[in-house]
Design a protein around this motif. Structure first.
Motif, short mmCIF file in Angstrom:
data_model
loop_
_atom_site.label_atom_id
_atom_site.label_comp_id
_atom_site.label_asym_id
_atom_site.label_seq_id
_atom_site.Cartn_x
_atom_site.Cartn_y
_atom_site.Cartn_z
N UNK A 58 0.85 -1.16 0.02
CA UNK A 58 -0.03 0.09 -0.01
C UNK A 58 1.04 1.37 -0.04
N UNK A 59 0.36 2.29 -0.78
CA UNK A 59 1.15 3.70 -0.82
C UNK A 59 0.27 4.45 0.25
N UNK A 60 1.02 4.41 1.51
CA UNK A 60 0.19 5.17 2.71
C UNK A 60 0.04 6.57 2.44
N UNK A 61 0.49 7.29 1.36
CA UNK A 61 0.54 8.53 1.20
C UNK A 61 -0.65 9.01 -0.08
N UNK A 62 -1.25 7.78 -0.33
CA UNK A 62 -2.33 8.05 -1.30
C UNK A 62 -3.42 8.65 -0.78
N UNK A 63 -3.98 9.72 -1.42
CA UNK A 63 -5.00 10.84 -1.01
C UNK A 63 -6.32 10.20 -1.03
N UNK A 64 -7.46 10.63 -0.25
CA UNK A 64 -8.78 9.96 -0.49
C UNK A 64 -9.18 10.09 -1.82
N UNK A 65 -9.98 9.28 -2.13
CA UNK A 65 -10.66 9.08 -3.67
C UNK A 65 -12.05 9.49 -3.43
N UNK A 66 -12.72 10.33 -4.19
CA UNK A 66 -13.93 10.59 -4.33
C UNK A 66 -14.86 9.27 -4.96
N UNK A 67 -15.72 8.80 -4.11
CA UNK A 67 -16.13 7.36 -4.61
C UNK A 67 -17.54 6.93 -3.86
N UNK A 68 -18.08 5.98 -4.57
CA UNK A 68 -19.24 5.23 -3.96
C UNK A 68 -18.64 4.06 -3.13
N UNK A 69 -18.03 4.33 -1.76
CA UNK A 69 -17.45 3.19 -1.20
C UNK A 69 -17.94 1.74 -1.19
N UNK A 70 -19.10 1.49 -0.89
CA UNK A 70 -19.80 0.20 -0.82
C UNK A 70 -19.71 -0.42 -2.30
N UNK A 71 -19.87 0.62 -3.41
CA UNK A 71 -19.91 -0.07 -4.74
C UNK A 71 -18.25 -0.56 -5.12
N UNK A 72 -17.49 0.31 -4.57
CA UNK A 72 -15.99 -0.03 -4.67
C UNK A 72 -15.64 -1.33 -4.29
N UNK A 73 -16.35 -1.76 -3.01
CA UNK A 73 -16.01 -3.07 -2.17
C UNK A 73 -16.65 -3.89 -3.02
N UNK A 74 -17.78 -4.08 -3.82
CA UNK A 74 -18.15 -4.93 -4.72
C UNK A 74 -17.20 -5.33 -5.69
N UNK A 75 -16.65 -4.18 -6.39
CA UNK A 75 -15.13 -4.48 -7.48
C UNK A 75 -14.31 -5.08 -6.89
N UNK A 76 -13.92 -4.80 -5.49
CA UNK A 76 -12.56 -5.51 -4.91
C UNK A 76 -13.05 -7.08 -4.57
N UNK A 77 -14.31 -7.19 -4.04
CA UNK A 77 -14.68 -8.73 -3.81
C UNK A 77 -14.71 -9.25 -5.20
N UNK A 78 -15.17 -8.93 -6.26
CA UNK A 78 -15.14 -9.59 -7.52
C UNK A 78 -13.84 -9.95 -8.11
N UNK A 79 -13.01 -8.93 -8.02
CA UNK A 79 -11.38 -9.06 -8.30
C UNK A 79 -10.54 -10.17 -7.43
N UNK A 80 -10.84 -9.94 -6.23
CA UNK A 80 -10.13 -10.85 -5.25
C UNK A 80 -10.93 -12.06 -5.37
#
Length: 470
Positions: free
Chosen positions: A352-374
């Protein structure tokens, strides 16, 4: 206004080439030819779908609008291509509005066929086709909705099973430790009663209590873990020493003392303090240390349950706004927790890049993406391999890479991997909608891109998300 079309020209269009003179005359009576200069718009998405448009000359472009973006559906100069009120004759077509926009790329001529006349013509001359296409449209729509629903339910079932398994272990440990703790406390009360009723003066009892506190303090300190051989040697040494002191239950107490970090010198201090009450004192001290260990186990299990509950909360974002500035890392970590049981023997690396700034997003929907990819990465590795999650900054985008060490995407599906219903999983194990849904969320909902690279050594999916709000 347009001009009439010649019947002979109608015959040259594949839509009308097999019609009778009576049918062609009916089409000619209703239709008209309209011309549009290059760059003009024939109709826009959302306008009343009041005509079928058939290309006579030129090049057209069909555009679909999705989440503020224009996506080119088709661009062609094929004579006879059609668009617009294609389904005007179907009773299941619903509200009549153009789903796309039609543009003239070059100077174009179109046959404009009014939707009402087109519907009446098809229903009059081809009634069986109307019923067949009506059922086909309805069936496709119902099938797609059902499959997508089953995909979501299957994903929910997988997450629920993983979560149940993850919760069961600490819950069972808590129940087991609580039962053992009750038994140890009962024995400790008995031993304390024996000490109190024996030839021990109050000062000795106070000294014993002080020894008990020292033992608990020693047990609470962090120590380097012992190897199995070191632990066995220390236990043997403790057993011999306790037996030399005349303690009959050395085999039971020695592992407890060693695990707590006590040595033979500490035991000698206890012997000097209590004298003849040593057997009861050692047993009572053993129960004390076991009690402390059991309470630590209950605390660890309870913390594990709390962590899982927090991960579920983080994963669903139920108590947070739908769109917000999001730290990507907690979402990735909570997804790993939700899929923990399925990970099995797979080694997980976080880069992880701990300096990565926050991202404007629909967080719950992004978690669906991470679920599918993982989930896809885990399936690709068949339970063995390395899963790497990497985040980094690329210009004005945050990038999340999900890498597996599987065999790679088969050659025959690489070009179609993001299409609906395309899957590399065996029959019955995947619907082929996971990556389609992931791509839609990344590209349509977040204005990003989802791409992949693959080879014999594994596959990497890269999701790029803009840092500026849309």
């Amino acid at each position: 206004m347009g001009t009439p079309i010649d019947v002979e020209e109608l015959r040259t269009l594949f839509l009308f080439e097999g019609m009778t003179p009576e049918q062609l005359a009916e089409v000619r009576a209703s239709g008209e030819v309209r011309t549009y200069p290059a760059g003009s718009t024939v109709y826009r998405a959302g306008e009343p779908s009041n005509a079928l448009w058939v290309l006579l000359d030129g090049t057209l472009r069909l555009v679909r609008h999705a989440d503020g973006e224009e996506v080119v559906v088709n661009e062609t100069d094929y004579r006879g291509s059609y668009a617009g009120a294609v389904r005007a004759f179907a009773t299941s077509a619903g509200a009549a509005a153009y789903p796309t926009s039609l543009h003239a790329v070059t100077d174009c001529r179109f046959l404009r066929y009014p939707a009402d006349d087109f519907a009446a013509f098809v229903q009059k001359w081809f009634p069986m086709a109307v019923h067949l296409f009506d059922g086909l449209y309805l069936g496709i729509r119902t099938t797609e909705a059902t499959v997508r629903q089953r995909e979501h339910l299957a994903q929910l079932g997988t997450l629920s099973a993983n979560l149940a398994h993850e919760l069961n272990n600490p819950a069972a440990a808590t129940v087991r430790a609580a039962g053992q703790l009750r038994d140890r406390v009962a024995h400790m009360r008995q031993k304390l009663g024996l000490i109190a009723s024996g030839p021990v003066d109050p000062e000795m009892i106070s000294g014993l209590m002080a020894i008990q506190e020292r033992a608990v303090e020693i047990a609470a300190k962090k120590r380097d873990p012992l190897s199995p051989l070191q632990e066995s040697d220390l236990e043997d040494e403790m057993i011999d020493h306790l037996e030399d002191l005349g303690f009959d239950h050395a085999v039971d107490v020695a592992p407890v003392f060693v695990a707590a970090g006590l040595d033979t010198t500490f035991v000698d201090d206890v012997a000097a303090e209590v004298g003849d009450a040593l057997p009861s004192a050692l047993a009572w001290l053993g129960y004390t240390l076991e009690t402390e260990a059991l309470m630590d186990e209950i605390e660890d299990a309870s913390n594990r349950i709390s962590t899982l509950v927090a991960s579920v909360k983080q994963y669903t974002h139920l108590d947070q706004a739908a769109h917000q500035e999001v730290d990507l890392h907690p979402g990735l970590d909570s997804t790993l927790v939700m899929l923990g049981h399925k990970l099995g023997e797979i080694e997980v690396h976080r880069d992880y890049d701990t300096t990565l700034p926050p991202v404007p997003a629909f967080a719950a929907e992004l978690n669906q993406v991470w679920t599918n990819l993982i989930d896809n990465a885990v399936d690709a590795m068949k339970g063995h391999g390395t899963l790497t999650l990497r985040t980094h900054l690329d210009g004005d985008h945050a990038v999340v890479d999900v890498t597996d060490t599987g065999r790679g995407v088969p050659e025959d599906v690489r070009g179609r991997l993001f299409e609906p219903f395309v899957t590399t999983k065996p029959m019955g194990e995947g619907s082929g909608l996971g990556l389609d849904n992931a791509k839609r969320i990344i590209e349509k909902r977040h204005r990003g891109t989802l791409t992949y690279t693959t080879g014999p050594g594994g596959t990497t999916f890269s999701a790029r998300l803009p840092l500026s709000p849309g």
